[in-house]
Motif scaffolding. Structure first.
Motif, mmCIF file in Angstrom:
data_model
loop_
_atom_site.group_PDB
_atom_site.id
_atom_site.type_symbol
_atom_site.label_atom_id
_atom_site.label_comp_id
_atom_site.label_asym_id
_atom_site.label_seq_id
_atom_site.Cartn_x
_atom_site.Cartn_y
_atom_site.Cartn_z
ATOM 1 N N LEU A 27 0.816 -1.210 0.000
ATOM 2 C CA LEU A 27 0.000 0.000 0.000
ATOM 3 C C LEU A 27 0.854 1.266 0.000
ATOM 4 O O LEU A 27 0.546 2.227 -0.701
ATOM 5 C CB LEU A 27 -0.945 0.015 1.213
ATOM 6 N N ILE A 28 1.932 1.265 0.794
ATOM 7 C CA ILE A 28 2.738 2.486 0.862
ATOM 8 C C ILE A 28 3.626 2.665 -0.362
ATOM 9 O O ILE A 28 4.200 3.732 -0.556
ATOM 10 C CB ILE A 28 3.559 2.595 2.174
ATOM 11 N N GLN A 29 3.711 1.639 -1.199
ATOM 12 C CA GLN A 29 4.408 1.815 -2.478
ATOM 13 C C GLN A 29 3.524 2.578 -3.454
ATOM 14 O O GLN A 29 4.024 3.214 -4.380
ATOM 15 C CB GLN A 29 4.805 0.464 -3.067
ATOM 16 N N LYS A 30 2.220 2.510 -3.241
ATOM 17 C CA LYS A 30 1.260 3.169 -4.131
ATOM 18 C C LYS A 30 0.861 4.565 -3.662
ATOM 19 O O LYS A 30 0.419 5.376 -4.456
ATOM 20 C CB LYS A 30 -0.009 2.315 -4.279
ATOM 21 N N GLN A 31 0.969 4.813 -2.375
ATOM 22 C CA GLN A 31 0.611 6.128 -1.849
ATOM 23 C C GLN A 31 1.579 6.522 -0.739
ATOM 24 O O GLN A 31 2.109 5.670 -0.040
ATOM 25 C CB GLN A 31 -0.825 6.163 -1.346
ATOM 26 N N GLU A 32 1.787 7.801 -0.586
ATOM 27 C CA GLU A 32 2.735 8.289 0.390
ATOM 28 C C GLU A 32 2.218 8.055 1.803
ATOM 29 O O GLU A 32 1.039 8.238 2.091
ATOM 30 C CB GLU A 32 2.989 9.776 0.171
ATOM 31 N N GLY A 34 2.074 9.084 5.656
ATOM 32 C CA GLY A 34 2.243 10.260 6.502
ATOM 33 C C GLY A 34 1.459 10.092 7.786
ATOM 34 O O GLY A 34 0.708 9.123 7.950
ATOM 35 N N ALA A 35 1.617 11.018 8.685
ATOM 36 C CA ALA A 35 0.913 10.956 9.966
ATOM 37 C C ALA A 35 -0.602 10.938 9.777
ATOM 38 O O ALA A 35 -1.322 10.308 10.543
ATOM 39 C CB ALA A 35 1.320 12.135 10.845
ATOM 40 N N ALA A 36 -1.072 11.588 8.724
ATOM 41 C CA ALA A 36 -2.513 11.693 8.493
ATOM 42 C C ALA A 36 -3.143 10.383 8.023
ATOM 43 O O ALA A 36 -4.315 10.136 8.274
ATOM 44 C CB ALA A 36 -2.800 12.795 7.468
ATOM 45 N N ASN A 37 -2.365 9.537 7.333
ATOM 46 C CA ASN A 37 -2.972 8.318 6.782
ATOM 47 C C ASN A 37 -2.367 7.026 7.338
ATOM 48 O O ASN A 37 -2.800 5.932 6.953
ATOM 49 C CB ASN A 37 -2.888 8.316 5.255
ATOM 50 N N GLU A 38 -1.415 7.122 8.236
ATOM 51 C CA GLU A 38 -0.756 5.912 8.745
ATOM 52 C C GLU A 38 -1.739 4.955 9.417
ATOM 53 O O GLU A 38 -1.775 3.765 9.094
ATOM 54 C CB GLU A 38 0.356 6.283 9.726
ATOM 55 N N ASP A 39 -2.542 5.448 10.336
ATOM 56 C CA ASP A 39 -3.486 4.577 11.042
ATOM 57 C C ASP A 39 -4.483 3.933 10.085
ATOM 58 O O ASP A 39 -4.802 2.752 10.215
ATOM 59 C CB ASP A 39 -4.232 5.349 12.132
ATOM 60 N N ALA A 40 -4.964 4.692 9.115
ATOM 61 C CA ALA A 40 -5.920 4.157 8.150
ATOM 62 C C ALA A 40 -5.291 3.042 7.313
ATOM 63 O O ALA A 40 -5.933 2.019 7.045
ATOM 64 C CB ALA A 40 -6.441 5.268 7.243
ATOM 65 N N LEU A 41 -4.041 3.232 6.920
ATOM 66 C CA LEU A 41 -3.362 2.205 6.124
ATOM 67 C C LEU A 41 -3.068 0.958 6.946
ATOM 68 O O LEU A 41 -3.178 -0.171 6.441
ATOM 69 C CB LEU A 41 -2.075 2.763 5.507
ATOM 70 N N VAL A 42 -2.728 1.144 8.211
ATOM 71 C CA VAL A 42 -2.513 -0.003 9.097
ATOM 72 C C VAL A 42 -3.824 -0.779 9.251
ATOM 73 O O VAL A 42 -3.860 -2.011 9.116
ATOM 74 C CB VAL A 42 -1.968 0.442 10.476
#
Length: 78
Positions: A27-32, A34-42
C-alpha cells in the motif's frame, strides 16, 4: 529512550501480522505514508490480512482438523 513493548503472539496472530505487514508495504508503495494516513493504512492492511486468513481457513483444512475416531476411521471435524 523509547518505551519498550513486549508481546506474545499466538502463531495465527503472527501469521496475520506478517501478512498485514506485506500488504502495508504494498500500500505504501502506491501512496505516500504520513501521519494523516498511517493509522488508516494499518487498519486497512490488517483488515485485508484477516479477510484473507478467514477465507483460507474456510477453504483449506489442515492436518490437525482431521481427527481419528475410536473406530479407526478418519473424518473431517467441523
Amino acid at each position: 529512550m523509547a518505551k519498550e513493548e513486549f508481546m506474545h503472539l499466538q502463531h495465527s496472530e503472527s501469521v496475520v501480522a506478517q501478512m498485514a505487514a506485506t500488504i502495508f508495504s504494498g500500500l505504501i508503495q502506491k501512496q505516500e505514508l504520513g501521519a494523516a494516513n498511517e493509522d488508516a493504512l494499518v487498519e486497512k492492511s490488517v483488515a485485508i490480512a484477516i479477510k484473507l486468513a478467514k477465507r483460507t481457513d474456510e477453504l483449506v483444512k489442515s492436518d490437525e482438523e482431521w481427527v481419528k475416531k475410536e473406530s479407526g476411521s478418519s473424518f473431517l471435524a467441523g
